[in-house]
Write a protein that holds these residues in place. Sequence first.
Motif, PDB file in Angstrom:
ATOM      1  N   GLY A  89      12.864  -6.361  -4.247  1.00 13.48           N
ATOM      2  CA  GLY A  89      13.436  -7.530  -3.591  1.00 13.48           C
ATOM      3  C   GLY A  89      12.456  -8.306  -2.737  1.00 13.48           C
ATOM      4  N   ASP A  90      11.359  -7.675  -2.331  1.00 17.92           N
ATOM      5  CA  ASP A  90      10.393  -8.332  -1.446  1.00 17.92           C
ATOM      6  C   ASP A  90       9.070  -8.658  -2.132  1.00 17.92           C
ATOM      7  N   LEU A  91       8.901  -8.194  -3.351  1.00 18.46           N
ATOM      8  CA  LEU A  91       7.597  -8.261  -4.010  1.00 18.46           C
ATOM      9  C   LEU A  91       7.085  -9.691  -4.167  1.00 18.46           C
ATOM     10  N   VAL A  92       7.868 -10.544  -4.806  1.00 17.60           N
ATOM     11  CA  VAL A  92       7.418 -11.910  -5.091  1.00 17.60           C
ATOM     12  C   VAL A  92       7.296 -12.731  -3.813  1.00 17.60           C
ATOM     13  N   ALA A  93       8.280 -12.610  -2.930  1.00 18.36           N
ATOM     14  CA  ALA A  93       8.256 -13.396  -1.696  1.00 18.36           C
ATOM     15  C   ALA A  93       7.054 -13.030  -0.835  1.00 18.36           C
ATOM     16  N   THR A  94       6.732 -11.753  -0.781  1.00 18.20           N
ATOM     17  CA  THR A  94       5.627 -11.305   0.067  1.00 18.20           C
ATOM     18  C   THR A  94       4.280 -11.776  -0.458  1.00 18.20           C
ATOM     19  N   THR A 119      16.388  -2.844  -4.517  1.00 15.79           N
ATOM     20  CA  THR A 119      15.979  -1.613  -3.842  1.00 15.79           C
ATOM     21  C   THR A 119      15.021  -0.757  -4.669  1.00 15.79           C
ATOM     22  N   ILE A 120      14.829  -1.113  -5.930  1.00 14.75           N
ATOM     23  CA  ILE A 120      13.921  -0.347  -6.788  1.00 14.75           C
ATOM     24  C   ILE A 120      12.489  -0.483  -6.279  1.00 14.75           C
ATOM     25  N   GLU A 121      11.785   0.637  -6.208  1.00 17.61           N
ATOM     26  CA  GLU A 121      10.385   0.620  -5.797  1.00 17.61           C
ATOM     27  C   GLU A 121       9.508   0.325  -7.018  1.00 17.61           C
ATOM     28  N   VAL A 122       8.879  -0.830  -7.006  1.00 15.79           N
ATOM     29  CA  VAL A 122       7.992  -1.218  -8.109  1.00 15.79           C
ATOM     30  C   VAL A 122       6.619  -0.596  -7.862  1.00 15.79           C
ATOM     31  N   PRO A 123       6.090   0.152  -8.831  1.00 16.09           N
ATOM     32  CA  PRO A 123       4.796   0.810  -8.620  1.00 16.09           C
ATOM     33  C   PRO A 123       3.623  -0.130  -8.875  1.00 16.09           C
ATOM     34  N   GLY A 124       2.489   0.241  -8.331  1.00 11.56           N
ATOM     35  CA  GLY A 124       1.302  -0.571  -8.547  1.00 11.56           C
ATOM     36  C   GLY A 124       0.034   0.182  -8.218  1.00 11.56           C
ATOM     37  N   VAL A 125      -1.075  -0.499  -8.416  1.00 13.50           N
ATOM     38  CA  VAL A 125      -2.398   0.047  -8.116  1.00 13.50           C
ATOM     39  C   VAL A 125      -3.119  -0.937  -7.205  1.00 13.50           C
ATOM     40  N   VAL A 126      -3.693  -0.423  -6.142  1.00 20.03           N
ATOM     41  CA  VAL A 126      -4.465  -1.237  -5.203  1.00 20.03           C
ATOM     42  C   VAL A 126      -5.922  -0.813  -5.280  1.00 20.03           C
ATOM     43  N   ILE A 127      -6.801  -1.785  -5.493  1.00 23.90           N
ATOM     44  CA  ILE A 127      -8.239  -1.523  -5.537  1.00 23.90           C
ATOM     45  C   ILE A 127      -8.892  -2.190  -4.334  1.00 23.90           C
TER      46      ILE A 127
END
Length: 219
Positions: A89-94, A119-127
Motif C-alpha cells: 500500500g505504501d510502495l508506489v507513493a513512497t 498489507t502484503i509485504e512486497v519483497p525486494g533487493v537493495v544494493i
Amino acid sequence: LQEAASGRLPRKLQVFRPQCQSILTAAAGKLGLKVEATRRTEALKRELNQRASRYQGDYHPTKLEQPPPQALPDYLWGEKWRFATFPAGDLVATFGDRPIPIQDLPASLFPINLGIASTIEVPGVVIYGGRHSLQLARWLQETKPVAINFIPTEVGFSGGLVLEAGLIERWILVTFEDQEVATAGQTFEKRKQASQGLHFLVVQPDDSGMTTTGFWLLK
C-alpha cells in the motif's frame, strides 16, 4: 491488440522475440510506428497460449531460449546488498514521490492495479553502490531489469541472485555460501509468490536511507 481489432493503428508495437525485432522495426518504420522490445507483452502472450492450446504436442509459443547468465562486471557491483520488504500500500507513493534520478514504475505493476492487498509485504533487493551507485543505476537502466530470481545451488546453504533483463539476458548479481542468506533467499521467493511475482530493486549509495539513486518495479 484492441487498437488493431478496431481498425486503428497502434501507438507502438511491442515485441518479445529477439528474432522478430529487426523485421518488425523495418515494417513499423514505414508506418511511422515505434517498436519496443519488452518481455511485458501479457495480452499477446495470453492470445498465443490460447491458440496453442488448440493444438496437440509440446508447443510453447512464448518460451524463449536463454543464454547462460553472465557475471556482472566487477566495477559495477556495490559495496554490499540486502533483501528488503515494503508494504504494498505504501510502495508506489513512497518511492514515486522521491527525487530519484533513475526509476521505472510502470502503472501496470502498481500493486493496486494487480489487486494486491495493501498489507502484503512486497519483497525486494537493495544494493548499496557507494561511489559507483549512479554508474550501476545507469547500467541497469540500459539493461532494462525485468526480474530478480534467487537460485539455490545447495538448498539451505548456498545460492545466488540472477537478474533477468532485456528480452533474454541474464546476469549474476551475487553468489554466496551462507546458510542465513540462503534461507533469506528462499523467503524472498515465497514472498514473491504471495505478491503475484511483484518485487523491486533499489540502488542507494549507502544505508543511511537519505538518497536513492535508482528504483525499479519488477515482475
